[in-house]
Design a protein around this motif. Structure first.
Motif, PDB file in Angstrom:
ATOM      1  N   GLN A   1       0.831  -1.205   0.000  1.00 19.48           N
ATOM      2  CA  GLN A   1       0.000   0.000   0.000  1.00 19.48           C
ATOM      3  C   GLN A   1       0.869   1.261   0.000  1.00 19.48           C
ATOM      4  OE1 GLN A   1      -2.730  -0.324   3.306  1.00 19.48           O
ATOM      5  NE2 GLN A   1      -3.311  -2.406   2.708  1.00 19.48           N
ATOM      6  N   ARG A   2       1.889   1.277   0.831  1.00 18.41           N
ATOM      7  CA  ARG A   2       2.778   2.441   0.891  1.00 18.41           C
ATOM      8  C   ARG A   2       3.455   2.673  -0.452  1.00 18.41           C
ATOM      9  NH1 ARG A   2       6.876   1.169   5.441  1.00 18.41           N
ATOM     10  NH2 ARG A   2       7.841   3.061   4.574  1.00 18.41           N
ATOM     11  N   PHE A   3       3.917   1.590  -1.078  1.00 17.98           N
ATOM     12  CA  PHE A   3       4.607   1.720  -2.356  1.00 17.98           C
ATOM     13  C   PHE A   3       3.651   2.223  -3.433  1.00 17.98           C
ATOM     14  CE2 PHE A   3       6.558   0.092  -6.284  1.00 17.98           C
ATOM     15  CZ  PHE A   3       7.828   0.612  -6.147  1.00 17.98           C
ATOM     16  N   SER A   4       2.446   1.670  -3.456  1.00 15.06           N
ATOM     17  CA  SER A   4       1.449   2.088  -4.439  1.00 15.06           C
ATOM     18  C   SER A   4       1.093   3.570  -4.290  1.00 15.06           C
ATOM     19  CB  SER A   4       0.191   1.226  -4.303  1.00 15.06           C
ATOM     20  OG  SER A   4      -0.791   1.612  -5.220  1.00 15.06           O
ATOM     21  N   LEU A   5       0.931   4.018  -3.058  1.00 16.87           N
ATOM     22  CA  LEU A   5       0.627   5.429  -2.805  1.00 16.87           C
ATOM     23  C   LEU A   5       1.774   6.331  -3.244  1.00 16.87           C
ATOM     24  CD1 LEU A   5      -1.102   5.205   0.697  1.00 16.87           C
ATOM     25  CD2 LEU A   5      -2.170   5.960  -1.451  1.00 16.87           C
ATOM     26  N   ALA A   6       2.998   5.898  -2.979  1.00 22.71           N
ATOM     27  CA  ALA A   6       4.169   6.691  -3.377  1.00 22.71           C
ATOM     28  C   ALA A   6       4.260   6.790  -4.890  1.00 22.71           C
ATOM     29  CB  ALA A   6       5.443   6.079  -2.799  1.00 22.71           C
ATOM     30  N   LEU A   7       3.982   5.695  -5.592  1.00 26.04           N
ATOM     31  CA  LEU A   7       4.003   5.733  -7.056  1.00 26.04           C
ATOM     32  C   LEU A   7       2.968   6.710  -7.595  1.00 26.04           C
ATOM     33  CD1 LEU A   7       4.359   1.976  -8.129  1.00 26.04           C
ATOM     34  CD2 LEU A   7       6.140   3.716  -8.032  1.00 26.04           C
ATOM     35  N   ARG A   8       1.763   6.662  -7.043  1.00 30.84           N
ATOM     36  CA  ARG A   8       0.710   7.569  -7.510  1.00 30.84           C
ATOM     37  C   ARG A   8       1.076   9.024  -7.238  1.00 30.84           C
ATOM     38  NH1 ARG A   8      -3.055   3.641  -5.541  1.00 30.84           N
ATOM     39  NH2 ARG A   8      -3.615   4.942  -3.738  1.00 30.84           N
ATOM     40  N   LYS A   9       1.663   9.264  -6.082  1.00 26.88           N
ATOM     41  CA  LYS A   9       2.038  10.634  -5.721  1.00 26.88           C
ATOM     42  C   LYS A   9       3.034  11.203  -6.721  1.00 26.88           C
ATOM     43  CE  LYS A   9       4.108  13.372  -1.990  1.00 26.88           C
ATOM     44  NZ  LYS A   9       4.652  13.345  -0.601  1.00 26.88           N
TER      45      LYS A   9
ATOM     46  N   GLN B   1       3.523   9.975  -9.807  1.00 29.09           N
ATOM     47  CA  GLN B   1       3.082   9.674 -11.175  1.00 29.09           C
ATOM     48  C   GLN B   1       4.023   8.707 -11.883  1.00 29.09           C
ATOM     49  OE1 GLN B   1       2.660  13.680 -12.834  1.00 29.09           O
ATOM     50  NE2 GLN B   1       0.514  13.704 -12.220  1.00 29.09           N
ATOM     51  N   LEU B   2       4.422   7.674 -11.156  1.00 31.38           N
ATOM     52  CA  LEU B   2       5.266   6.624 -11.718  1.00 31.38           C
ATOM     53  C   LEU B   2       4.441   5.356 -11.905  1.00 31.38           C
ATOM     54  CD1 LEU B   2       8.716   6.594  -9.860  1.00 31.38           C
ATOM     55  CD2 LEU B   2       8.295   7.092 -12.254  1.00 31.38           C
ATOM     56  N   PRO B   3       4.512   4.709 -13.063  1.00 30.11           N
ATOM     57  CA  PRO B   3       3.867   3.405 -13.206  1.00 30.11           C
ATOM     58  C   PRO B   3       4.666   2.335 -12.470  1.00 30.11           C
ATOM     59  CG  PRO B   3       4.993   4.003 -15.230  1.00 30.11           C
ATOM     60  CD  PRO B   3       5.084   5.199 -14.322  1.00 30.11           C
ATOM     61  N   ALA B   4       3.989   1.255 -12.103  1.00 31.93           N
ATOM     62  CA  ALA B   4       4.657   0.181 -11.373  1.00 31.93           C
ATOM     63  C   ALA B   4       5.452  -0.717 -12.298  1.00 31.93           C
ATOM     64  CB  ALA B   4       3.624  -0.646 -10.605  1.00 31.93           C
ATOM     65  N   ARG B   5       5.135  -0.712 -13.564  1.00 35.71           N
ATOM     66  CA  ARG B   5       5.863  -1.540 -14.519  1.00 35.71           C
ATOM     67  C   ARG B   5       6.316  -0.695 -15.687  1.00 35.71           C
ATOM     68  NH1 ARG B   5       5.674  -6.819 -13.411  1.00 35.71           N
ATOM     69  NH2 ARG B   5       4.083  -7.588 -11.999  1.00 35.71           N
ATOM     70  N   ARG B   6       7.435  -1.089 -16.261  1.00 35.15           N
ATOM     71  CA  ARG B   6       7.972  -0.315 -17.377  1.00 35.15           C
ATOM     72  C   ARG B   6       7.032  -0.390 -18.576  1.00 35.15           C
ATOM     73  NH1 ARG B   6      10.691  -3.646 -21.129  1.00 35.15           N
ATOM     74  NH2 ARG B   6      11.206  -5.731 -20.393  1.00 35.15           N
ATOM     75  N   GLN B   7       6.995   0.699 -19.314  1.00 33.08           N
ATOM     76  CA  GLN B   7       6.129   0.773 -20.484  1.00 33.08           C
ATOM     77  C   GLN B   7       6.878   0.426 -21.772  1.00 33.08           C
ATOM     78  OE1 GLN B   7       2.811   1.472 -19.878  1.00 33.08           O
ATOM     79  NE2 GLN B   7       3.580   1.269 -17.784  1.00 33.08           N
ATOM     80  N   THR B   8       8.202   0.415 -21.723  1.00 32.42           N
ATOM     81  CA  THR B   8       8.997   0.172 -22.916  1.00 32.42           C
ATOM     82  C   THR B   8       8.765  -1.239 -23.456  1.00 32.42           C
ATOM     83  OG1 THR B   8      10.699   1.646 -22.076  1.00 32.42           O
ATOM     84  CG2 THR B   8      11.317   0.194 -23.879  1.00 32.42           C
ATOM     85  N   SER B   9       8.451  -1.333 -24.726  1.00 35.76           N
ATOM     86  CA  SER B   9       8.277  -2.622 -25.391  1.00 35.76           C
ATOM     87  C   SER B   9       9.468  -2.844 -26.308  1.00 35.76           C
ATOM     88  CB  SER B   9       6.971  -2.640 -26.178  1.00 35.76           C
ATOM     89  OG  SER B   9       6.834  -3.859 -26.866  1.00 35.76           O
ATOM     90  N   LEU B  10      10.270  -3.861 -26.010  1.00 27.99           N
ATOM     91  CA  LEU B  10      11.442  -4.131 -26.836  1.00 27.99           C
ATOM     92  C   LEU B  10      11.012  -4.784 -28.142  1.00 27.99           C
ATOM     93  CD1 LEU B  10      13.969  -5.362 -24.121  1.00 27.99           C
ATOM     94  CD2 LEU B  10      13.599  -3.059 -25.019  1.00 27.99           C
ATOM     95  N   ASP B  11      11.701  -4.433 -29.211  1.00 33.96           N
ATOM     96  CA  ASP B  11      11.310  -4.839 -30.558  1.00 33.96           C
ATOM     97  C   ASP B  11      12.180  -5.989 -31.058  1.00 33.96           C
ATOM     98  OD1 ASP B  11      10.422  -5.053 -33.133  1.00 33.96           O
ATOM     99  OD2 ASP B  11      11.000  -3.035 -33.746  1.00 33.96           O
ATOM    100  N   SER B  12      11.588  -7.176 -31.169  1.00 29.40           N
ATOM    101  CA  SER B  12      12.313  -8.348 -31.672  1.00 29.40           C
ATOM    102  C   SER B  12      12.206  -8.500 -33.183  1.00 29.40           C
ATOM    103  CB  SER B  12      11.777  -9.626 -30.999  1.00 29.40           C
ATOM    104  OG  SER B  12      11.971  -9.588 -29.602  1.00 29.40           O
ATOM    105  N   SER B  13      11.374  -7.690 -33.815  1.00 31.71           N
ATOM    106  CA  SER B  13      11.119  -7.862 -35.251  1.00 31.71           C
ATOM    107  C   SER B  13      12.295  -7.431 -36.113  1.00 31.71           C
ATOM    108  CB  SER B  13       9.871  -7.077 -35.660  1.00 31.71           C
ATOM    109  OG  SER B  13      10.101  -5.674 -35.571  1.00 31.71           O
ATOM    110  N   GLN B  14      13.230  -6.649 -35.545  1.00 30.52           N
ATOM    111  CA  GLN B  14      14.357  -6.148 -36.340  1.00 30.52           C
ATOM    112  C   GLN B  14      15.514  -7.126 -36.418  1.00 30.52           C
ATOM    113  OE1 GLN B  14      15.358  -1.895 -35.409  1.00 30.52           O
ATOM    114  NE2 GLN B  14      13.901  -2.212 -33.742  1.00 30.52           N
ATOM    115  N   PHE B  15      15.435  -8.231 -35.695  1.00 33.79           N
ATOM    116  CA  PHE B  15      16.564  -9.169 -35.614  1.00 33.79           C
ATOM    117  C   PHE B  15      17.027  -9.581 -37.006  1.00 33.79           C
ATOM    118  CE2 PHE B  15      18.319 -13.473 -35.460  1.00 33.79           C
ATOM    119  CZ  PHE B  15      19.350 -13.284 -34.545  1.00 33.79           C
ATOM    120  N   GLN B  16      18.323  -9.427 -37.232  1.00 36.01           N
ATOM    121  CA  GLN B  16      18.887  -9.788 -38.521  1.00 36.01           C
ATOM    122  C   GLN B  16      20.384 -10.029 -38.376  1.00 36.01           C
ATOM    123  OE1 GLN B  16      17.401 -10.230 -41.752  1.00 36.01           O
ATOM    124  NE2 GLN B  16      19.439 -11.138 -41.967  1.00 36.01           N
ATOM    125  N   PRO B  17      20.850 -11.267 -38.491  1.00 36.32           N
ATOM    126  CA  PRO B  17      22.301 -11.494 -38.439  1.00 36.32           C
ATOM    127  C   PRO B  17      22.988 -10.703 -39.536  1.00 36.32           C
ATOM    128  CG  PRO B  17      21.110 -13.567 -38.252  1.00 36.32           C
ATOM    129  CD  PRO B  17      20.104 -12.512 -38.624  1.00 36.32           C
TER     130      PRO B  17
END
Length: 355
Positions: A318-326, A328-344
């Motif tokens: 609860q404390r951590f969740s309240l601190a995140l909201r205060k 404005q930090l999400p609890a999980r990263r939003q970055t989506s890594l792109d595997s479609s570019q893989f090319q040896p």
């Protein structure tokens, strides 16, 4: 639980214990690698590994593939969940874990061979999940930098976690990978109390420096998550809200936490450490940990091992969740890594097909 280790702390080391691992076939008290038991030298060993990418099927960690160029870690974090891995080498998960380090000298070769394998299916790989890929020997040997260079050449997405400022050395590679959505970095921030850091994580960067690392990576366009871990009740727990505020101010795009884990040999090592450094509250901390683990020091069940349960674990959530909201930090990263570019990349001497 009372401590089993009676030796005094060693300055600059996370533990003074040479306890045998659970698979030990022999027990040694001294040899030529350590001329002084009070000032043990760090020894680097070299190994040609047979494989380099490990698979993980745990549902409560965000990766299935990992790569670790080192065994053991000179950072010496007392609580490190990877300490028991030294038991498989017939070495102590205590002092040996932080003074007998192994470098996999062919890690880069094996990594490239794996990426070139005809049946390889690209997905993000976690680099340095078991032991820090940016521990002190990396400055001299540069294996992690070579692995990142290969990943960039192949467009292989990578996630990293570290406590070290040495990651800033590779900001050129990381920023280019970030531009291509191929990298995400997590910086572990445990405490801003330098006295606590010196005995809990003796050879790591200070908390203030880790905030600077978050700031510089973020300014370079590299997505950064702050991992507040481990949360130790009645020790660094009091800093929880302050740590969230500090990492938000430094530019972290998200934050998460992990409750202290004490698997296998880590439990007696940590108990010894508590009685060495905080004897006045050791018993209270142990009882609180048991309260959050169903009456035991450790609960290895998926879904429980990272967060615990019970009233005190719920209060931390609860404390951590309240601190995140205060902040404005999400609890999980939003970055989506792109595997479609893989090319040896085209290898020297190879000719591209016309069709």
């Amino acid at each position: 639980m009372q401590p089993s280790n009676t030796t005094p702390p060693i300055k600059g080391r996370g533990t003074s214990s040479t306890m045998a691992g659970r698979f030990a076939t022999q027990i040694s008290v001294a040899d030529d690698w350590n001329s002084s038991p009070r000032h043990p030298r760090t020894q680097l060993r070299f190994e040609r590994a047979k494989s380099i990418i490990s698979r993980n099927n745990s549902p409560d960690v965000p990766f299935s593939l990992s790569l670790n160029p080192y065994r053991g870690c000179e950072h010496g974090c007392t609580y490190c969940f990877a300490r028991p891995s030294h038991s498989y080498l017939d070495l102590s998960p205590g002092l040996d874990f932080e003074t007998r380090i192994t470098l996999k000298t062919n890690a880069d070769e094996l990594f490239e061979q794996e990426l070139q394998r005809p049946g390889y299916r690209c997905e993000p790989i976690a680099l340095g999940m078991n032991t820090d890929a940016y521990q002190p020997f990396e400055k001299q040997y540069g294996m992690t930098r070579r692995l990142l260079s290969i990943a960039l050449a192949y467009r292989q997405p990578i996630s990293l976690i570290t406590k070290s400022s040495l990651i800033l050395r590779d900001i050129d590679i990381l920023s280019e990978m970030a531009r291509l959505r191929l990298v995400h970095v997590a910086i572990s921030v445990t405490t801003l109390d330098n006295e606590l850091k010196r005995c809990l994580e003796p050879r790591t960067a200070s908390g203030a420096m880790r905030l600077q690392v978050i700031k510089r990576l973020s300014e370079a366009g590299i997505p950064v998550t702050a991992l507040i871990a481990p949360v130790i009740p009645l020790l660094n727990e009091r800093e929880l809200e302050h740590l969230v505020a500090a990492v938000a101010d430094a530019g972290a795009e998200s934050a998460s936490y992990i409750l202290l884990r004490l698997p296998h040999e880590v439990a007696p090592l940590f108990i010894d450490w508590l009685y060495q450094h905080y004897p006045d509250r050791a018993g209270h901390i142990i009882k609180r940990l048991e309260d959050m683990r169903g009456g035991r020091l450790y609960d290895n069940r998926y879904g429980h091992r990272m967060r615990g349960n019970g009233i005190f674990a719920d209060l931390i959530r609860q404390r951590f969740s309240l601190a995140l909201r205060k902040h404005q930090l999400p609890a999980r990263r939003q970055t989506s890594l792109d595997s479609s570019q893989f090319q040896p990349p085209t290898r020297s001497g190879q000719q591209l097909g016309l069709f």
